[in-house]
Design a protein around this motif. Structure first.
Motif: not given
Length: 354
Positions: A17-24, A120-121, A193-195, A260-264
Motif C-alpha cells: 500500500i502506498v501511503n502517500s506521495q509528494v511531487v515537486l 528525481w532527475k 535516480v530511484t532510492e 526535475a521531478n522530485f518525488s517523496i
C-alpha cells in the motif's frame, strides 16, 4: 556461507500500500521559491537555503526554464565560486539546497520503521568540475540526536582520475564509501535516480541511477540488512542541490546543476493482512543448507511471485524448478513468496534470509 531460512506459512493475502506521495515539479510560472515551499514546507516556512543575500546582484539562485530534452520545465541550481557562500556566512564551503524541515508535513519526514522511496532527475554540465574535497548533490540527514551533524547517506561528486560519484554512508560519525561510478558516464545527460530506504537499525538501502534517454543503468547498489537509523534522531530528511567545499577554489568554476521531478513516496512494507490467527502448530521453523526453498506442490496455485520487504517484485522466472525456489545470491532480509490461483492470493510464505 550457507543461507538459513526461517519460514512462517500464513494463509492470507498481502498488500503493498502506498501511503502517500509528494511531487515537486517546475511549472515555469510560479515564483520558484514559493513553489518549492508550497510543496515541501508548511505555510510561511522556508526550506530553501540559498546564498542570495550575499549575492543580491545575481538574483535568485534557483530558477526555472523549459528543457527541450525532457520537454518540460526544470529547476536550475546556480552556484558561483565567489561571492556565494554557505547561508550568507563567510565559511570554507557553499550551498544552494532544498530540503524538508522539522515543520514540513509529517509525510515528508521519515521515522524509524518507515520505508520511503525518493526519486528525481538531474543533469550535470559536460564540463562540470567537482571539488577534490566534497560536492554533495543529495543527502539523507538526521534531525535531532548526536549524529545530526553528518549525513547518513550522501551522493558526493569528487575530483580524481577519473572524477567520480561516490555513495557515502554512516550510521554514526565514521563515514565510508559504499560504492562509486565514473562521473563521465553521468555528465551531459539527464539522469534518473530511484532510492528506497527502510529506516531502521536493521533496515535496507537500494539505489539505481540510469540514463533517461536510453534507460541504461549506470549505477546500482543495495544492502540489507543495513543500519539506516541514526540513534537519537527525531526524523530523517532528504536534501538536494549543490553543497561543496571551497578549500581548493582553483579547481572549481561557476556551475548550473539542473533538477526535475522530485518525488517523496512513503511506502508501507509488504506485510500480511487479514491474517488468520495462526496457532503454534501452523508455524513451520526450518533451516535449509542447499540455497533452495522446498514448498508443497499441491496444485492449489497456478502462479508464484516474490516480493522483498520494500514491496518490490523480484523476478524468479529462472529460479523455479518444480517445487523448489533457488534463492542463492539473495540479499539478507525479509521476503514474501506469494502463491496465486486465478490471479487471487492463495497462500503467502514469509521467508527471512540470514
Amino acid at each position: 556461507m550457507k543461507s538459513r531460512f526461517f519460514l512462517l506459512i500464513l494463509f492470507t493475502s498481502i498488500s503493498n500500500i502506498v501511503n502517500s506521495q509528494v511531487v515537486l515539479n517546475a511549472d515555469g510560472t510560479t515564483d520558484t521559491y514559493s513553489l518549492i515551499n508550497t510543496v515541501l514546507a508548511n505555510p510561511n516556512r522556508n526550506v530553501v537555503e540559498v546564498p542570495d543575500c550575499n549575492h543580491e546582484i545575481f538574483g535568485d539562485h534557483i530558477t526555472q526554464e523549459y528543457d527541450n530534452d525532457l520537454k518540460k520545465n526544470v529547476f536550475l541550481f546556480h552556484i558561483h565560486v565567489t561571492p556565494d557562500n554557505d547561508r550568507c556566512k563567510k565559511f570554507d564551503r557553499q550551498r544552494n539546497e532544498i530540503k524538508t524541515y522539522k515543520d514540513s508535513p509529517e509525510n515528508l519526514k521519515a521515522t524509524i520503521g518507515e520505508t520511503v522511496a525518493y526519486k528525481w532527475k538531474f543533469k550535470l554540465p559536460k564540463n562540470f568540475k567537482p571539488s577534490s574535497s566534497f560536492t554533495h548533490i543529495h543527502q539523507i540527514k538526521a534531525v535531532g540526536g548526536p549524529y545530526a551533524s553528518i549525513p547518513m547517506i550522501s551522493l558526493t561528486l569528487r575530483k580524481g582520475n577519473p572524477d567520480k560519484l561516490e555513495l557515502r554512508y554512516t550510521p554514526t560519525k565514521s563515514q565510508k564509501t559504499l560504492d562509486k561510478v565514473n562521473l563521465d558516464l553521468l555528465k551531459g545527460n539527464w539522469i534518473e535516480v530511484t532510492e528506497v530506504i527502510k529506516f531502521d537499525n536493521s533496515g535496507s538501502y537500494s539505489i539505481e541511477i540510469k540514463n533517461v534517454e536510453n534507460e541504461k543503468i549506470l549505477f546500482s547498489y543495495k544492502n540489507s540488512p543495513l543500519d539506516t537509523w541514526q540513534d537519537g534522531a527525531d526524523f530523517a530528511r532528504p536534501k538536494w542541490g549543490i553543497y561543496r567545499s571551497l578549500k581548493n577554489k582553483q579547481d572549481l568554476q561557476d556551475e548550473i546543476l539542473k533538477y526535475a521531478n522530485f518525488s517523496i513516496e512513503e511506502i508501507k512494507d509488504v506485510v500480511p493482512v487479514d491474517v488468520l490467527k495462526a496457532k503454534a502448530e501452523r508455524i513451520l521453523l526450518m533451516s535449509n543448507s542447499s540455497n533452495e526453498i522446498v514448498f508443497n506442490n499441491s496444485g492449489k496455485y497456478d502462479a508464484i511471485e516474490l516480493f522483498d520487504n520494500s514491496g518490490r517484485k523480484i523476478s524468479i522466472e529462472k529460479r523455479i524448478n518444480k517445487n523448489k525456489l533457488n534463492v542463492s545470491g539473495f540479499s539478507k532480509g525479509l521476503y514474501f513468496i506469494v502463491f496465486k490461483k486465478d490471479t487471487l492470493v492463495n497462500k503467502v510464505l514469509k521467508c527471512y534470509v540470514k
